[in-house]
Every structure is written in structure tokens, then in C-alpha cells.
Write an enzyme that holds these catalytic residues in place. Structure first.
Site, PDB file in Angstrom:
ATOM      1  N   SER A  24      11.231  12.060 -12.286  1.00 57.13           N
ATOM      2  CA  SER A  24      10.821  13.454 -12.134  1.00 57.13           C
ATOM      3  C   SER A  24       9.386  13.972 -11.707  1.00 57.13           C
ATOM      4  CB  SER A  24      11.199  14.221 -13.711  1.00 57.13           C
ATOM      5  OG  SER A  24      10.280  13.735 -14.571  1.00 57.13           O
ATOM      6  N   LYS A  54       9.732  20.146 -21.087  1.00 57.00           N
ATOM      7  CA  LYS A  54       8.546  19.779 -19.997  1.00 57.00           C
ATOM      8  C   LYS A  54       7.961  21.164 -20.087  1.00 57.00           C
ATOM      9  CE  LYS A  54      10.827  16.004 -17.739  1.00 57.00           C
ATOM     10  NZ  LYS A  54      11.503  15.354 -16.393  1.00 57.00           N
TER      11      LYS A  54
END
EC number: 3.4.21.53
Length: 348
Positions: free
Chosen positions: A244, A289
Site C-alpha cells: 500500500s 491509516k
């Protein structure tokens, strides 16, 4: 003892017993929490540049382009207890997910870790290729064997790490050329593969067999494109896995290879996988996140378009979401932010 006192005592005992049971009862769930963030323009935990480029002009960069992570508790061999799971469901920054979401039943924890490591390595290579594609710097490719399928024609002949250089005398430089050449044959045909191993040229003549679905000829190799970059790029992130961070790696490389700081001193964080051509893909744990990014000081968060819906519903105060469909679009969006000119794509 009064009836009320007796009732309170009984209730207290029940709560205590339930708490004791909850503290020892292990459950097949994993707690996902905001993890550390790292500035791709800065240094790693060893004080070394997180991204180092040698053999090419590098320009000073400032501000932040942070990639974000998710940390977890639980998993096979270390399951969380029921109370921890209940607290996680209540807390706004923690997600409680079924164990198989992180640890598939057909994979061991070691295999999961190895896969995460491989995904990080692939994301770094893709990020480098995407950045150079964005800057129109030519990149050569080669075809490398990643794995051999047991019991298939290549088993015992070819090895992982071999570089395929030609098929039936036709030179190849990417996977698409290999599959295109193979598709011209029928199952049972013989093909000759030229390959390099330890610097030596070799050939292998193999009879093709059917793929598992039976519609294409194959010899039982798993191959991938490996890029040969015109200069050296090292990305050192330590013990962090997964794909990611690709978008943020690419942006940092672009920033370092172009004059003038891309962020103009702003604190930008983000997430997203990246393809060699610069397409940005969705990731997991978007809520955690974003929280990690805001806690570290970010005011702008680059968000893959397919994560926009979940991101909008959980956006922390003070964090602006900027949609990132491609690396090129992300660069344009940052330029628009810093210049105040042009549209800045937002999550719809």
C-alpha cells in the site's frame, strides 16, 4: 442483608465472573489499529535516507510525503481475548475483523509474513517504474522465473531466478511477449526456451501441457517482469510489509528527480498501490491509516478512488481527502494545492 444489597452483590459477582471469563477466552478475531507513518522524503529508523538515488541528479525536497501503516493484535498462536475484542468494537480507532481476513486458513503465519514481504518488494519496484514512466525516463525489462510448478515439464529443468531471453528463437523482454508466443502453439507442441542462469546462456526444450483450465499450452513456470533501471534507487523501510505504500514511494522519487519541492513544505500523507504504468489501486485499513496520518500531523491525505466512500465516512477532523486515480493525477493535484491554481480532485 436487604434484597437490594443482595441484588447488587449478585450482579457484581456476575460482572466479575464475566470479566474473568472475557479476559481468558480467546477469540478468532484480529484488532487493526493505526500504525506508524514514515516520511518518504526523510530518513528511516537507522538515520539513512528512506529513498536513496545514485547515478542521477537529485534535487532537494522538503515537507512530508508520508506513507501510512496499520498494526494489528491477534492471529494464530496469539489470539486476542474477548474483552480486548469488545473494547476494540467500542473504540473509534480500532477495527475488529475475523482472523481469516488477515490470516487465510490455507496459509501459515510465516507464509503470510513472506507474502507481505514480497508485496512490499514488488510495490517498491512498481513505484520506481511508475516514477520513471511519469518522468519519461526509459526503463528496460526482462522476464524472470518466480516459481516452478511441481510435476510440470519445467520441473527439474528450470529454476526460480532464471531469466527467459527467447522463445523458439524469438527474443523476448516482457511477460506479454512470452504469453503471446506460447498462445500461438497447441497443447502438446514442443517449445525451446533460451534462458540465463548465473551469467551463462542455456536452452531447454519442453513439451507443453494444458493449463489447469485446459485451454492454453504451458510448461509450468510462473514468470514476472523485472525492471532494469538506468540508475540505482534504494528504498529502505525496515520490517514493513504489504503493497500500500507504492503511491507515496513514487511521489517521493518524482520529487527527488525534479527541481523544486513538490509539497512546498506541506504535510501530505496517503496510501495506495501502484502499477508500473502509474495506476493507483485500493488498500485495506483506510480508517486506521487516516487516523495515523492525522495524528502524525498530516493535513492532506491522498486517497485511492475505490477507498473514497469508506474514507469520507471516517475522515478525521482537519484532514482533507484528495482523490488519487493515477500517479500523474496525484502530481497534478499536489501542484494545484501548492499553487492554488487548477482543480483538486476530491472524494465524491
Amino acid at each position: 442483608m436487604s434484597r437490594r444489597a443482595a441484588t447488587l452483590t449478585a450482579a457484581s459477582v456476575i460482572v466479575l465472573v464475566l470479566a474473568l471469563i472475557g479476559s481468558v477466552m480467546k477469540v478468532p478475531y484480529v484488532a487493526l489499529m493505526p500504525g506508524p507513518t514514515s516520511n518518504t522524503l526523510g530518513t528511516n529508523d537507522k538515520g539513512q535516507p528512506l529513498i536513496r538515488i545514485d547515478g542521477r541528479q537529485v534535487y532537494p525536497a522538503s515537507g512530508h510525503l508520508n506513507f501510512t501503516t496499520v498494526t494489528y493484535r491477534g492471529g494464530p498462536g496469539g489470539r486476542i481475548d474477548l474483552l480486548t475484542a469488545l473494547r476494540g468494537w467500542i473504540k473509534g480507532d480500532t477495527a475488529i475483523v475475523p482472523e481469516e481476513t488477515i490470516f487465510p486458513q490455507d496459509e501459515s503465519p510465516k507464509q503470510v509474513d513472506e507474502e507481505n514481504t514480497r508485496q512490499m518488494q514488488d510495490s517498491q519496484q512498481n513505484a520506481e517504474a511508475a516514477a520513471l514512466h511519469e518522468l519519461r525516463i526509459p526503463v528496460a525489462t526482462r522476464v524472470v522465473i518466480d516459481g516452478i510448478q511441481k510435476g510440470r515439464p519445467a520441473d527439474g529443468v528450470l529454476k526460480p531466478g532464471d531469466e527467459i531471453t527467447a522463445v523458439n528463437g524469438t527474443k523476448i523482454t516482457n511477460v506479454a511477449q512470452v504469453t503471446g508466443t506460447m498462445d500461438k502453439h497447441k497443447v502438446g507442441d514442443t517449445v525451446t526456451l533460451a534462458y540465463t542462469r548465473d551469467g551463462k546462456q542455456n536452452t531447454a526444450t519442453l513439451k507443453t501441457v494444458a493449463t489447469p483450465n485446459g485451454d492454453r499450452p504451458a510448461v509450468g513456470i510462473v514468470i514476472s517482469d523485472e525492471y532494469k533501471f538506468p540508475f540505482k534507487i534504494d528504498i529502505s523501510v525496515g520490517d514493513i510489509g504489504g503493497p500500500s505504500a507504492g503511491l507515496m514511494f513514487s511521489l517521493a522519487i518524482v520529487d527527488k528527480l525534479t527541481p523544486g519541492p513538490l509539497t512546498q513544505g506541506r504535510f501530505i500523507a496517503g496510501t495506495g498501490t501502484i502499477t508500473p504504468s502509474g495506476e493507483v489501486g485500493p488498500i485495506g485499513g483506510i480508517q486506521q491509516k487516516m487516523i495515523a496520518a492525522r495524528r502524525s500531523g498530516a493535513t492532506i491525505f491522498l486517497t485511492p478512488k475505490d477507498n473514497c466512500s469508506d474514507a469520507k465516512s471516517a475522515r478525521p477532523d482537519g484532514l482533507r481527502l484528495v482523490r488519487a486515480d493515477t500517479l500523474h493525477g496525484a502530481v497534478q493535484a499536489i501542484n494545484a494545492l501548492t499553487s492554488g491554481k487548477g482543480p483538486v480532485p476530491a472524494c465524491p
